[in-house]
Design a protein around this motif. Structure first.
Motif, PDB file in Angstrom:
ATOM      1  N   MET A  14       0.924  -1.211  -0.078  1.00 38.06           N
ATOM      2  CA  MET A  14       0.103   0.123   0.075  1.00 38.06           C
ATOM      3  C   MET A  14       0.940   1.162  -0.102  1.00 38.06           C
ATOM      4  O   MET A  14       1.787   1.516   0.887  1.00 38.06           O
ATOM      5  CB  MET A  14      -0.923  -0.042   1.337  1.00 38.06           C
ATOM      6  CG  MET A  14      -2.027   1.117   1.313  1.00 38.06           C
ATOM      7  SD  MET A  14      -3.467   0.682   0.493  1.00 38.06           S
ATOM      8  CE  MET A  14      -4.182   2.339   0.787  1.00 38.06           C
ATOM      9  N   LYS A  15       0.568   2.037  -0.908  1.00 39.85           N
ATOM     10  CA  LYS A  15       1.186   3.452  -0.943  1.00 39.85           C
ATOM     11  C   LYS A  15       0.714   4.389   0.071  1.00 39.85           C
ATOM     12  O   LYS A  15      -0.361   4.477   0.092  1.00 39.85           O
ATOM     13  CB  LYS A  15       1.388   3.898  -2.391  1.00 39.85           C
ATOM     14  CG  LYS A  15       1.984   3.346  -3.740  1.00 39.85           C
ATOM     15  CD  LYS A  15       1.681   3.786  -4.939  1.00 39.85           C
ATOM     16  CE  LYS A  15       2.227   2.979  -5.827  1.00 39.85           C
ATOM     17  NZ  LYS A  15       1.202   2.804  -7.123  1.00 39.85           N
ATOM     18  N   GLN A  16       1.806   5.364   0.447  1.00 43.88           N
ATOM     19  CA  GLN A  16       1.143   6.234   1.276  1.00 43.88           C
ATOM     20  C   GLN A  16       2.052   7.390   1.508  1.00 43.88           C
ATOM     21  O   GLN A  16       3.203   7.406   0.994  1.00 43.88           O
ATOM     22  CB  GLN A  16       0.962   5.550   2.849  1.00 43.88           C
ATOM     23  CG  GLN A  16       2.339   5.125   3.535  1.00 43.88           C
ATOM     24  CD  GLN A  16       2.074   4.870   4.906  1.00 43.88           C
ATOM     25  OE1 GLN A  16       1.897   5.699   5.676  1.00 43.88           O
ATOM     26  NE2 GLN A  16       2.759   3.628   5.410  1.00 43.88           N
ATOM     27  N   LYS A  17       1.417   8.569   1.935  1.00 46.65           N
ATOM     28  CA  LYS A  17       2.316   9.616   2.089  1.00 46.65           C
ATOM     29  C   LYS A  17       2.116  10.126   3.363  1.00 46.65           C
ATOM     30  O   LYS A  17       1.102  10.114   4.019  1.00 46.65           O
ATOM     31  CB  LYS A  17       1.589  10.930   1.148  1.00 46.65           C
ATOM     32  CG  LYS A  17       2.341  12.148   1.329  1.00 46.65           C
ATOM     33  CD  LYS A  17       1.630  13.354   0.888  1.00 46.65           C
ATOM     34  CE  LYS A  17       2.418  14.564   1.193  1.00 46.65           C
ATOM     35  NZ  LYS A  17       1.656  16.067   1.316  1.00 46.65           N
TER      36      LYS A  17
ATOM     37  N   LEU B  64       6.489  10.001   0.104  1.00 38.18           N
ATOM     38  CA  LEU B  64       5.303   9.379  -0.714  1.00 38.18           C
ATOM     39  C   LEU B  64       6.296   7.867  -1.008  1.00 38.18           C
ATOM     40  O   LEU B  64       7.109   8.187  -1.757  1.00 38.18           O
ATOM     41  CB  LEU B  64       4.892   9.978  -1.916  1.00 38.18           C
ATOM     42  CG  LEU B  64       3.889   9.469  -2.943  1.00 38.18           C
ATOM     43  CD1 LEU B  64       2.668   9.292  -2.117  1.00 38.18           C
ATOM     44  CD2 LEU B  64       3.775  10.184  -4.025  1.00 38.18           C
TER      45      LEU B  64
ATOM     46  N   CYS C 108       3.057  13.011 -10.350  1.00 36.80           N
ATOM     47  CA  CYS C 108       2.545  12.474  -9.591  1.00 36.80           C
ATOM     48  C   CYS C 108       3.258  11.282  -8.790  1.00 36.80           C
ATOM     49  O   CYS C 108       3.079  11.076  -7.626  1.00 36.80           O
ATOM     50  CB  CYS C 108       0.997  11.756 -10.076  1.00 36.80           C
ATOM     51  SG  CYS C 108       1.066  10.590 -11.184  1.00 36.80           S
TER      52      CYS C 108
ATOM     53  N   VAL D  23       2.645   8.353  -9.259  1.00 37.10           N
ATOM     54  CA  VAL D  23       1.743   7.135  -8.815  1.00 37.10           C
ATOM     55  C   VAL D  23       1.160   6.576  -9.800  1.00 37.10           C
ATOM     56  O   VAL D  23       0.224   5.676 -10.058  1.00 37.10           O
ATOM     57  CB  VAL D  23       0.876   7.372  -7.893  1.00 37.10           C
ATOM     58  CG1 VAL D  23       1.647   7.612  -6.416  1.00 37.10           C
ATOM     59  CG2 VAL D  23      -0.263   8.443  -8.088  1.00 37.10           C
ATOM     60  N   GLY D  24       1.418   6.990 -11.234  1.00 36.52           N
ATOM     61  CA  GLY D  24       0.754   6.284 -12.451  1.00 36.52           C
ATOM     62  C   GLY D  24      -0.497   7.291 -12.983  1.00 36.52           C
ATOM     63  O   GLY D  24      -1.006   6.624 -13.869  1.00 36.52           O
TER      64      GLY D  24
END
Lengths: 302, 256
Positions: B1-4, B91, B216, B218-219
């Motif tokens: 899971m990505k997070q900032k 991020l 971004c 993230v794509g």
């Protein structure tokens, strides 16, 4: 407290949307937020066939904002309908599809495909992308061309039509009136402002396309001014955007006359921006005892 | 899971001219893979976009990750001023990373050029292979050599010949008569092109970590694409997103 707004008969749970091209079809940001919190997801522009877009570099940072010249890369309407719409349908939000094209026929082809898809609540017609050579902005910089494309799209569209206007015009009010006269159900503005950046060490353009569309907080005052002028000129609802970073910015657009707002480049800066704007508007409404968010639309004191 | 999230700087030092070495305490360290990167947000609001910086090393026990980066502009200059205890906005973890299983038990080249050297360190730590690590620099302003030497046979190349082989990483391969079954590399585009050509001649796989201007990370924005040989599964055109489909691509897949 009522945060609902209605645009062309479509009721959104709140006035916060994503700006086309900054949010894909929501898949990437669904990792960060619940898309059901959003008033609407406005998708990346989709054309009748896949578009490869521009060469890189496609993005560059500028003071308080960025330039992009993606060139509307998209997988085409067939993939979009098979993959992106089913994904978005899983979420309790309104789906607005941004449509791009090189010719009137291109736009109409996409609009006709989308007419068969009841999950799509509205169409946003991109006549304002500054980064492709044919179509797009060519329809958005002359009032008669804008009138023509709007009329033609409206003739084929089953869903309400939002015309997305370019700020790269002499008189935004004239453009807004032309779209309204041709039957547009709503307007969205502003698209990016054409800009340029030069690397003085390499003596080269920062973008392969030389020019790009500027977005980000630095353009917000221009956008607020144009939303105000457009709102004065027409009766149809306006979706305001341009550099919105937080709820305060969003409320500024509502007060200037926007019925809803979109968050664009700031999604890249903080992937939680959209949800924070939704929550911030609610706090503002509590603080100032605003019963309905619609009470804020155009409520700046003259 | 990505997070900032906001993390804490544990330490920072300048390890070579304008090259900074920072350890950051972050939960992202737990599942960071070699070849992945993080986006770091400057605090100065005139500079908005996350700076993509490769992960140099992870220390799961300390919950820390290490970045080694060069001052390239306003954002990285700001980062270079951070001290122990400062907050840093991250991020991550972003990108696919190097595939480790493909190189397992083989003779592998791990090649880094300039500021492409740092991600090679975590790769060298984790890859179970017979490793020739080839690091290329502009001049004797070297960094990470001692760290890299712990995990394989280190060969140095410098453009001005002030240390190791005079020339680039490919010159070091030739001078030392090195052979490999697989290549992993990160560095400037001319180096990656030379490696792609070399791997093509020998018909061995080469996993190249690419770089491009990103927004971004993230794509979503489609800013950082690379031309692909085949139609990409996501974009349905001959473009893949470096930030999410990469940054590591098999050399044959991309037109560089």
């Amino acid at each position: 407290m009522n945060t609902q707004v209605t645009i062309a008969g479509v009721t959104l749970k709140n006035p916060v949307m994503t700006a086309s091209g900054t949010f894909g079809s929501g898949m990437e940001y669904a990792e960060f937020m619940d898309l059901s919190r959003l008033g609407a997801v406005v998708t990346k522009g989709v054309a009748n066939v896949p578009w490869p877009g521009n060469p890189t570099p496609r993005v560059a940072e500028v003071y308080g904002g960025m330039l992009n010249a993606i060139g509307l890369q998209n997988p085409g309407i067939d993939v979009f309908l098979e993959r992106d719409i089913p994904f978005l349908k899983q979420h309790d939000t309104t789906i607005i599809v941004n449509v791009c094209g090189k010719t009137t026929e291109d736009y109409v082809e996409v609009v006709e495909h989308l007419a068969e898809e009841p999950a799509v609540a509205m169409l946003e017609i991109n006549v304002s992308c500054p980064n492709v050579k044919e179509g797009a902005i060519a329809f958005g910089q002359k009032a008669d061309a804008l009138f023509g494309i709007t009329k033609e799209v409206k003739r084929h569209a089953k869903q309400p039509v939002i015309m997305k206007l370019s700020p790269n015009v002499t008189d935004i009010a004239e453009m807004a009136r032309a779209a309204e006269a041709a039957g547009a159900d709503a307007l969205s503005l502003i698209n990016t402002i054409t800009g340029m950046k030069i690397d003085i060490h390499k003596r080269a353009f920062a973008l392969a396309n030389k020019t790009g569309g500027m977005s980000g907080p630095a353009i917000k005052p221009v956008a607020v001014r144009m939303v105000y002028q457009a709102a004065k000129a027409v009766k149809i609802p306006i979706i305001g955007m341009g550099g919105i970073a937080n709820a305060e910015d969003a409320i500024e657009f509502l007060l200037a006359g926007a019925t809803a707002v979109s968050v664009g480049a700031m999604n890249f800066v903080n992937p939680y921006t959209c949800v924070e704007v939704v929550e911030g508007i609610e706090r503002y409404m509590e603080q100032y005892h605003v019963e309905s968010v619609t009470d804020l639309i155009g409520a700046v004191r003259e | 899971m990505k997070q900032k999230h906001t993390a804490k700087v544990l330490s920072q030092q300048e390890i070579a001219l304008a090259i900074y070495d920072m350890w950051i305490e972050t939960p992202l360290a737990a599942d960071a893979r070699p070849g992945q990167f993080v986006g770091i947000y400057p605090k100065d609001k005139s500079t908005l976009l996350p700076r993509p910086i490769s992960i140099c090393e992870t220390d799961a026990a300390r919950g820390a990750l290490r970045i080694v980066y060069r001052i390239a502009g306003a954002g990285t200059r700001e980062f270079s001023g951070y001290r122990e205890g400062d907050a840093i906005s991250l991020l991550g973890n972003l990108g696919n990373g190097f595939p480790l299983e493909q190189g397992c038990g083989k003779r592998a080249f791990l090649m880094g050029g300039g500021i492409g050297v740092p991600p090679i360190l975590e790769l060298a730590k984790r890859l179970e292979a017979r490793k020739d690590i080839i690091a290329g620099y502009r001049d004797a302003n070297l960094f990470l050599g001692e760290d890299l030497a712990k995990y394989g046979t280190l060969h140095i190349a410098t453009e001005d010949g002030s240390a190791g082989t005079k020339g680039n990483v490919m010159d070091a391969v030739r001078e030392n008569g090195l052979e490999a079954d697989i290549i992993y590399a990160c560095g400037p585009m001319p180096m990656l092109r030379a490696i792609k050509a070399y791997a093509g001649e020998r018909d061995i796989p080469a996993y190249l970590s690419l770089e491009e201007h990103m927004a971004c990370g993230v794509g979503a924005c489609l800013g950082c694409v690379v031309k692909t040989k085949e139609i990409d599964h996501h974009s349905h055109v001959h473009n893949a997103r470096i930030c999410t489909d990469g940054p590591v691509f098999e050399a044959k897949e991309v037109e560089i």
